[in-house]
Write a protein that holds these residues in place. Structure first.
Motif, PDB file in Angstrom:
ATOM      1  N   ASN A  84       0.831  -1.213   0.000  1.00 44.31           N
ATOM      2  CA  ASN A  84       0.000   0.000   0.000  1.00 44.31           C
ATOM      3  C   ASN A  84       0.862   1.258   0.000  1.00 44.31           C
ATOM      4  N   SER A  85       1.925   1.233  -0.786  1.00 45.70           N
ATOM      5  CA  SER A  85       2.901   2.325  -0.764  1.00 45.70           C
ATOM      6  C   SER A  85       3.004   3.013  -2.119  1.00 45.70           C
ATOM      7  N   LEU A  86       3.137   4.322  -2.074  1.00 46.32           N
ATOM      8  CA  LEU A  86       3.454   5.103  -3.258  1.00 46.32           C
ATOM      9  C   LEU A  86       4.898   5.561  -3.133  1.00 46.32           C
ATOM     10  N   TRP A  87       5.743   5.117  -4.048  1.00 47.09           N
ATOM     11  CA  TRP A  87       7.160   5.468  -4.028  1.00 47.09           C
ATOM     12  C   TRP A  87       7.393   6.718  -4.878  1.00 47.09           C
ATOM     13  N   ALA A  88       8.204   7.628  -4.384  1.00 47.45           N
ATOM     14  CA  ALA A  88       8.630   8.807  -5.142  1.00 47.45           C
ATOM     15  C   ALA A  88      10.152   8.755  -5.268  1.00 47.45           C
ATOM     16  N   ALA A  89      10.638   8.833  -6.492  1.00 53.18           N
ATOM     17  CA  ALA A  89      12.073   8.740  -6.740  1.00 53.18           C
ATOM     18  C   ALA A  89      12.605  10.075  -7.235  1.00 53.18           C
ATOM     19  N   CYS A  90      13.746  10.470  -6.690  1.00 56.15           N
ATOM     20  CA  CYS A  90      14.440  11.662  -7.161  1.00 56.15           C
ATOM     21  C   CYS A  90      15.754  11.236  -7.790  1.00 56.15           C
ATOM     22  N   ASP A  91      16.276  12.036  -8.686  1.00 57.26           N
ATOM     23  CA  ASP A  91      17.491  11.667  -9.421  1.00 57.26           C
ATOM     24  C   ASP A  91      18.739  12.170  -8.697  1.00 57.26           C
ATOM     25  N   ASP A  92      19.793  12.452  -9.456  1.00 62.18           N
ATOM     26  CA  ASP A  92      21.062  12.855  -8.848  1.00 62.18           C
ATOM     27  C   ASP A  92      20.993  14.213  -8.174  1.00 62.18           C
ATOM     28  N   THR A  93      19.962  15.006  -8.452  1.00 65.07           N
ATOM     29  CA  THR A  93      19.834  16.287  -7.752  1.00 65.07           C
ATOM     30  C   THR A  93      19.495  16.078  -6.274  1.00 65.07           C
ATOM     31  N   CYS A  94      18.964  14.913  -5.924  1.00 71.28           N
ATOM     32  CA  CYS A  94      18.668  14.559  -4.525  1.00 71.28           C
ATOM     33  C   CYS A  94      19.552  13.409  -4.077  1.00 71.28           C
ATOM     34  N   ASP A  95      20.660  13.187  -4.759  1.00 62.22           N
ATOM     35  CA  ASP A  95      21.568  12.088  -4.429  1.00 62.22           C
ATOM     36  C   ASP A  95      20.898  10.730  -4.545  1.00 62.22           C
ATOM     37  N   GLY A  96      19.934  10.618  -5.450  1.00 60.12           N
ATOM     38  CA  GLY A  96      19.316   9.328  -5.719  1.00 60.12           C
ATOM     39  C   GLY A  96      18.401   8.803  -4.637  1.00 60.12           C
ATOM     40  N   ARG A  97      17.858   9.678  -3.803  1.00 56.18           N
ATOM     41  CA  ARG A  97      17.000   9.229  -2.712  1.00 56.18           C
ATOM     42  C   ARG A  97      15.601   8.846  -3.225  1.00 56.18           C
ATOM     43  N   THR A  98      14.933   8.044  -2.430  1.00 61.30           N
ATOM     44  CA  THR A  98      13.533   7.705  -2.680  1.00 61.30           C
ATOM     45  C   THR A  98      12.757   7.893  -1.378  1.00 61.30           C
ATOM     46  N   SER A  99      11.476   8.145  -1.514  1.00 58.44           N
ATOM     47  CA  SER A  99      10.614   8.242  -0.340  1.00 58.44           C
ATOM     48  C   SER A  99       9.416   7.325  -0.525  1.00 58.44           C
ATOM     49  N   VAL A 100       8.893   6.858   0.580  1.00 60.02           N
ATOM     50  CA  VAL A 100       7.708   6.005   0.581  1.00 60.02           C
ATOM     51  C   VAL A 100       6.575   6.779   1.240  1.00 60.02           C
ATOM     52  N   LEU A 101       5.454   6.896   0.535  1.00 63.86           N
ATOM     53  CA  LEU A 101       4.297   7.613   1.049  1.00 63.86           C
ATOM     54  C   LEU A 101       3.168   6.626   1.310  1.00 63.86           C
ATOM     55  N   LYS A 102       2.466   6.827   2.398  1.00 65.52           N
ATOM     56  CA  LYS A 102       1.303   6.023   2.738  1.00 65.52           C
ATOM     57  C   LYS A 102       0.159   6.945   3.150  1.00 65.52           C
ATOM     58  N   ILE A 103      -1.058   6.447   3.042  1.00 67.30           N
ATOM     59  CA  ILE A 103      -2.217   7.224   3.464  1.00 67.30           C
ATOM     60  C   ILE A 103      -2.349   7.105   4.976  1.00 67.30           C
ATOM     61  N   ALA A 104      -2.230   8.228   5.663  1.00 67.33           N
ATOM     62  CA  ALA A 104      -2.312   8.236   7.119  1.00 67.33           C
ATOM     63  C   ALA A 104      -3.699   7.779   7.565  1.00 67.33           C
ATOM     64  N   GLN A 105      -3.731   6.932   8.572  1.00 68.76           N
ATOM     65  CA  GLN A 105      -4.991   6.386   9.057  1.00 68.76           C
ATOM     66  C   GLN A 105      -5.534   7.109  10.280  1.00 68.76           C
ATOM     67  N   SER A 106      -4.738   8.022  10.847  1.00 70.67           N
ATOM     68  CA  SER A 106      -5.207   8.782  12.007  1.00 70.67           C
ATOM     69  C   SER A 106      -4.393  10.068  12.108  1.00 70.67           C
ATOM     70  N   GLY A 107      -4.748  10.912  13.058  1.00 68.13           N
ATOM     71  CA  GLY A 107      -4.012  12.139  13.261  1.00 68.13           C
ATOM     72  C   GLY A 107      -4.459  13.245  12.332  1.00 68.13           C
ATOM     73  N   PRO A 108      -3.771  14.386  12.361  1.00 69.91           N
ATOM     74  CA  PRO A 108      -4.188  15.547  11.569  1.00 69.91           C
ATOM     75  C   PRO A 108      -4.117  15.327  10.066  1.00 69.91           C
ATOM     76  N   ALA A 109      -3.310  14.367   9.608  1.00 67.31           N
ATOM     77  CA  ALA A 109      -3.180  14.113   8.172  1.00 67.31           C
ATOM     78  C   ALA A 109      -3.981  12.902   7.741  1.00 67.31           C
ATOM     79  N   ALA A 110      -4.905  12.428   8.534  1.00 68.96           N
ATOM     80  CA  ALA A 110      -5.679  11.230   8.207  1.00 68.96           C
ATOM     81  C   ALA A 110      -6.309  11.361   6.828  1.00 68.96           C
ATOM     82  N   GLY A 111      -6.168  10.322   6.016  1.00 65.07           N
ATOM     83  CA  GLY A 111      -6.728  10.312   4.672  1.00 65.07           C
ATOM     84  C   GLY A 111      -5.821  10.895   3.612  1.00 65.07           C
ATOM     85  N   ARG A 112      -4.683  11.443   4.029  1.00 62.56           N
ATOM     86  CA  ARG A 112      -3.767  12.069   3.084  1.00 62.56           C
ATOM     87  C   ARG A 112      -2.462  11.263   2.996  1.00 62.56           C
TER      88      ARG A 112
END
Length: 516
Positions: A209-237
């Motif tokens: 249940n993950s959305l991966w975001a990839a950046c190129d050499d401008t971010c040193d090749g990092r990736t981030s994993v995004l998930k839909i928050a199930q609680s808290g102020p960002a719930a649903g996002r």
């Protein structure tokens, strides 16, 4: 080569890799011949040039995606501009019918997002695209920012069975759209931070249940994993759950494409992951590693057709010199294009992950040095009650931004200094500490508007500036939680051994200019 998309075969045999080149705009259909990924013979031997619906132009193809309808639903391509009018930004999503014969493809549908997106330079537009099903979004309680309510697919007639998520290179923001499949109409449903200053590819991994975001050499090749928050102020996002450094042993290549093989290819606890190099570093356009996965139940469909012993396959490849290293750091002797995607052993680097919205742990506290801070200013924090040695993520809410990580000392305490981005919206926010064990604590702060004379005009919070507890902690070589949320320790998933699979010369791919 820029964007990548993996079309599953429906079983344990390798499927199809769809890849786009940005100029001249070309779509490639790559199949695995047992030793290498190669263009399918016939019409696809040299790839197919892409054009707008009128048969003209050269859309700068950056990302590629399919829906749950597979090839029958069309190939969707994100574009930055018309290369024939190179000084004019033209962010669009184009649909192509790749089932038709012929040497080139004309767009059958198009959505021009120019009016809805920020004004950007011609080479800083739409880089990434992915498709997420309505079934998944509804099941996770996805929040529709257009209707200010839980996402209801019925609100968007003719949009198909899911939403398209596109990434803008200029600001690292992800935009979710309902695209009317009967016209060029569209509706923006959500705006999401990738955690980076730029985003080059997006990949949805259904198994986690993950959305991966990839950046190129401008971010040193990092990736981030995004998930839909199930609680808290960002719930649903969608919120950034984890940020990773590029795999150990991989140089800082200009990787703009990122694709993950489906769970059906999970064998011996690993499955393939792919990178497309837009600059063709070392003469290679495509590289592969492996990620940890949970094998499917035993049965005929769970075995792969390739060897699971590292570096056992050979061929008379004509591609260039071998690439990178194995996970242990020993130079690899495997030639590019000669090893099956899933034959590299996984890394054993210790993981560092976090849950998106855990509940407060017993006795976990955080204190900040000031209750108010000017946007662009800094404040220090101290936290206690964490597990000794665990990694703790530092977030700025309410618009969640990952500031960095610290490690709890022997007493379970952490401390550091963070800088609040000068464009942070004035008002109530919080500093939230989230430990890998799901312990969390937060402290409220008030952000005041930055002075108009502030010379710093960055658009995001700065990374963690200083750590006073434990050693500095860079993100590890790509670790993630196990698929089953049962409280077991996370498993490290991306192999440090990255194998070049396809020489750029085979596709006549030329690396485009690096961004300045």
């Amino acid at each position: 080569m820029s964007g990548l998309a993996y079309e599953a075969s429906g079983g344990a045999t390798p499927g199809t890799l769809w890849a786009v080149k940005n100029g001249p705009s070309t779509l490639y259909k790559l199949i695995f011949d047992g030793t290498a990924w190669v263009p399918e013979a016939g019409d696809w031997g040299a790839g197919k040039p892409l054009h707008y619906a009128n048969g003209l132009g050269d859309p700068d193809a950056e990302g590629v995606a399919l829906t749950d309808s597979g090839l029958a639903g069309g190939i969707f391509v994100s574009t930055e501009r018309d290369n024939k009018v190179g000084k004019v930004s033209k962010p669009m999503v184009l649909r192509f019918d790749a089932t038709t014969s012929g040497s080139s493809l004309l767009a059958s549908n198009s959505w021009d997002l120019t009016a809805d997106l920020p004004v950007v330079a011609p080479n800083s537009g739409l880089e990434a695209i992915s498709w997420l099903s309505d079934t998944f979004l509804v099941s996770q309680g996805f929040y529709d920012e257009h209707t200010n309510a839980a996402y209801n697919p019925n609100a968007y007639p003719h949009h198909g069975s899911g939403l398209f998520f596109v990434g803008l290179e200029a600001n690292g923001t992800i935009y979710a759209y309902a695209l009317d499949q009967t016209s060029g109409a569209y509706t923006r449903v959500a705006t999401i931070s990738s955690g980076f200053s730029g985003v080059m590819d997006l990949e949805y991994e259904a198994e986690t249940n993950s959305l991966w975001a990839a950046c190129d050499d401008t971010c040193d090749g990092r990736t981030s994993v995004l998930k839909i928050a199930q609680s808290g102020p960002a719930a649903g996002r969608f919120v950034v759950n984890t940020v990773y450094e590029r795999p150990a042993g991989m140089p800082n290549y200009n990787n703009e494409g990122f694709a993950i093989a489906p769970q059906a290819l999970c064998a011996d606890g690993v499955k393939p992951v792919y990178y497309a190099d837009d600059t063709n570093d070392g003469g290679h356009a495509l590289r592969s590693g492996t990620i940890n996965c949970t094998p499917l139940p035993a049965g005929p469909s769970t075995s792969t057709s390739t060897s699971t012993s590292p570096s056992t396959s050979t061929s008379t490849s004509t591609s260039t010199a071998p690439e990178t290293t194995t996970p242990s750091g020993t130079p690899s002797t495997t030639a590019p294009s000669t090893t099956a995607p899933s034959t590299t052993a996984p890394s054993t680097t210790a993981p560092s992950t976090s849950n998106p919205m855990p509940t407060p742990g017993p006795g976990t506290t955080v204190k900040v040095s000031a209750e108010t801070v000017v946007a662009g200013g800094s404040l220090s924090f101290t936290g206690s009650g964490f597990i000794p040695g665990e990694s703790v993520a530092v977030w700025l809410n309410s618009d969640p931004i990952l500031l960095g990580r610290v490690v709890a000392d022997a007493n379970g305490t952490v401390a550091g200094v963070v800088t609040i981005g000068p464009n942070t919206a004035p008002g109530a926010h919080s500093i939230q500490l989230i430990g890998d064990s799901s312990r969390t604590a937060s402290a409220s702060i008030i952000v005041l508007a930055a002075s108009s004379t502030d010379p710093d005009n960055s658009t995001a919070s700065a990374p963690l500036a200083h750590r006073t507890s434990g050693a500095p902690v860079p993100a590890p070589a790509l670790a993630r939680p196990e698929l089953a949320q049962t409280g077991v320790n996370p498993a490290v998933w991306l192999s440090a051994g990255i194998i070049a699979l396809l020489a750029g010369a085979m596709l006549t791919v030329t690396g485009r200019r690096r961004r300045t």
